[in-house]
Design a protein around this motif. Sequence first.
Motif, short mmCIF file in Angstrom:
data_model
loop_
_atom_site.label_atom_id
_atom_site.label_comp_id
_atom_site.label_asym_id
_atom_site.label_seq_id
_atom_site.Cartn_x
_atom_site.Cartn_y
_atom_site.Cartn_z
N GLU A 56 -20.00 4.17 -20.11
CA GLU A 56 -20.01 3.01 -20.99
C GLU A 56 -19.74 1.76 -20.17
N CYS A 59 -16.22 0.85 -17.98
CA CYS A 59 -15.47 2.10 -18.07
C CYS A 59 -15.68 2.93 -16.82
N ILE A 61 -14.93 6.43 -16.87
CA ILE A 61 -14.99 7.83 -17.28
C ILE A 61 -16.39 8.12 -17.81
N SER A 62 -17.02 9.18 -17.29
CA SER A 62 -18.38 9.49 -17.70
C SER A 62 -18.42 9.97 -19.16
N ASN A 63 -19.58 9.81 -19.78
CA ASN A 63 -19.75 10.22 -21.18
C ASN A 63 -19.60 11.72 -21.34
N ARG A 66 -15.91 12.50 -21.50
CA ARG A 66 -15.39 12.07 -22.81
C ARG A 66 -15.71 13.10 -23.89
N GLN A 67 -16.96 13.61 -23.89
CA GLN A 67 -17.36 14.60 -24.89
C GLN A 67 -16.56 15.89 -24.73
N VAL A 69 -13.51 16.19 -23.46
CA VAL A 69 -12.14 15.93 -23.92
C VAL A 69 -12.08 15.99 -25.44
N THR A 70 -13.06 15.38 -26.11
CA THR A 70 -13.10 15.41 -27.58
C THR A 70 -13.24 16.83 -28.09
#
Length: 87
Positions: A56, A59, A61-63, A66-67, A69-70
Amino acid sequence: SCPHCHGKMIKYDFQKPSKIPLLEQAGTPTLLRLKKRRFQCKNCRRVRVAETSIVEKNCQISNLVRQKVTQLLTEKVSLTDIARRLR
């Protein structure tokens, strides 16, 4: 072209280096060294940084991370365990 005045954008200053952590590949942590080019509009002099679909804007941290972690948070995994898994 410039998103504000639709003028011509030119290369400006330097490439901003950043290190983006990605998901592990074959059991080893992967780090992407990404250089983001900056551009300046000839008309309105606004500076803009090149964008990519990997991260993003503004930012580090790669997308994909992030996915992941979610996904792990929905499985009720502790934050410490997530940090160890994703380094």
